[in-house]
Design an enzyme around this catalytic site. Structure first.
Site, short mmCIF file in Angstrom:
data_model
loop_
_atom_site.label_atom_id
_atom_site.label_comp_id
_atom_site.label_asym_id
_atom_site.label_seq_id
_atom_site.Cartn_x
_atom_site.Cartn_y
_atom_site.Cartn_z
N TYR A 119 9.85 0.76 -4.69
CA TYR A 119 8.64 1.13 -5.43
C TYR A 119 7.71 1.89 -4.50
O TYR A 119 7.52 1.51 -3.34
CB TYR A 119 7.92 -0.13 -5.94
CG TYR A 119 6.60 0.17 -6.63
CD1 TYR A 119 6.54 0.36 -8.01
CD2 TYR A 119 5.41 0.26 -5.91
CE1 TYR A 119 5.34 0.64 -8.65
CE2 TYR A 119 4.21 0.55 -6.53
CZ TYR A 119 4.18 0.74 -7.89
OH TYR A 119 3.00 1.01 -8.52
N GLU A 207 2.93 7.28 -9.63
CA GLU A 207 3.84 6.15 -9.43
C GLU A 207 5.29 6.60 -9.51
O GLU A 207 5.68 7.29 -10.46
CB GLU A 207 3.57 5.07 -10.49
CG GLU A 207 4.42 3.82 -10.30
CD GLU A 207 4.12 2.77 -11.36
OE1 GLU A 207 3.58 1.71 -11.01
OE2 GLU A 207 4.44 3.03 -12.55
#
Length: 400
Positions: A119, A207
């Site tokens: 991530y 993101e």
């Protein structure tokens, strides 16, 4: 402002961020043609809406075949089948709520051999007023879930706005992600490109989830979400062109045209306030007295009669609104101007719901006098608590 995944990947690719090959399709037939053009199978078919959790979502009214807005297709027939399931149907995820969102396009991209998922995101940290990178070894999971269950697996790196991104930043993130030494150089290039894209576009959040290491030991942004600062969009007409009005609430679009800050909520008491802080307090006290706000609406400090009138009509255009609370503290904005706007709008729309008005500040007595002599069923309030109690009680009485 949000954009679709395929658009986010187009922006990232311009900055040299590696992304899978893919193309958007608006019909099942187009999806098949895209897959054929990409060549080697498998392919991934992704529903395009402004919401996360697509892979775990489901389509409204669909059987088991309608589970998931992200599907791996091993044949062209499956590409067509998945596209038919998605396009023209409503996808429900944990972010959309039960109303879901209508899918009007899909993104078809090449399948990827995945060795490891991670991530990575960049955002504006309000506490430090800096761009901050957030990385975790737990890719593919919602970062909120990781923070709740494994907070020790989240690493945050703040970037000094003067010095900018430095090699030691990427090294620290690479060590935190437990990357092999041979990937450190590629990762430095990757996060450097992310940082430049973030700064150049005036983004508020970017993101990548997941960021993957492929079977060929390459780094790839397998998914991408971009949020942009709307206050800076005047500098980016190219980004403005990516806006999808179908993904935005029509009332919020209308409010933006009149320079109003409006956010629709799921309650039944409309709010018109000047100042964001006062608007938040107004919504809180409505909840305290047992009511539920239908919207956040800030008319700003310099609104005129026309703007106030449009704000009032905007609130009443929401069919869920069963009462209105106007809470104005007149400083720059005069209370008589607010009163005039309210009276004009209420007459134009034929006011049919309870209306409670609390005014304080410049020309307050004149404003109250105008409301009292208007002939409209307007309930005055002495303070915010009094106003909240009166509107909640009025709405409950009407519903009884």
């Amino acid at each position: 402002m949000n954009i679709h995944e395929y658009q986010a990947k187009q922006v990232l690719a311009k900055y040299g961020v590696p992304v899978p090959k893919g193309q958007v399709a608006y019909t099942p037939h187009e999806a098949v043609l895209v897959a054929q053009g990409l060549g080697e199978k498998p392919w991934v078919v992704k529903a395009q809406i402004h919401a996360g959790g697509r892979g775990k979502g489901h389509f409204k009214g669909a059987a088991s075949g309608g589970i998931g807005g992200v599907k791996l297709a091993k044949t062209l027939d499956e590409v067509e089948e998945f596209a038919k399931t998605m396009i023209g149907n409503v996808l429900i995820t944990h972010q959309t709520g039960e109303e879901g969102k209508l899918v009007k396009r899909v993104y078809v991209e090449q399948g990827t051999s995945i060795k490891k998922e991670m991530y990575l995101s960049a955002l504006i940290d309000r506490a430090t007023s800096r761009v901050t990178f957030v990385v975790s070894t737990e890719g593919g999971m919602e970062i909120e879930e990781v923070a709740a269950k494994h907070p020790e697996k989240i690493l945050k790196i703040s970037i000094d706005p003067v010095a900018g991104m430095q090699p030691f930043h990427s090294r620290k993130m690479a060590f935190g992600l437990k990357l092999a030494p041979e990937l450190h150089g590629k990762f430095e290039h990757f996060v450097g490109a992310i940082y430049k894209a973030f700064i150049d576009t005036d983004a508020s959040q970017l993101e990548i989830n997941p960021l993957v290491i492929t079977g060929d030991n390459e780094l790839l942004a397998l998914d991408a979400k971009f949020n942009f600062d709307e206050n800076a969009l005047f500098r980016h007409p190219d980004i403005m062109e990516l806006r999808d009005p179908d993904e935005e609430d029509p009332l919020e679009q209308k409010a933006a045209r009149f320079g109003l800050s409006y956010v629709k909520m799921d309650g039944n008491i409309g709010c018109m306030v000047n100042g964001a802080g006062l608007a938040m307090s107004t919504m809180d006290i409505i909840k305290l007295y047992g009511g539920s706000p239908a919207n956040f609406l800030d008319v700003g400090g310099g609104a005129n009669r026309e703007k106030v009138g449009e704000a009032f009509k905007l609130i009443l255009s929401d069919p869920n609104v069963e009462g209105i609370l106007v809470n104005i503290f007149g400083g720059i904005m005069r209370c008589d101007i607010i009163a005039e706007g309210i009276i004009t709008a209420a007459r134009e729309v034929n006011l049919h719901v309870p209306l409670v008005v609390r005014l304080e500040g410049t020309n307050v007595e004149l404003g109250k006098k105008m409301l009292a002599s208007s002939g409209l069923a307007i309930v005055p309030a002495d303070n915010l608590a009094d106003a909240a109690e009166k509107i909640v009680s009025a709405v409950k009485r009407k519903a009884a």
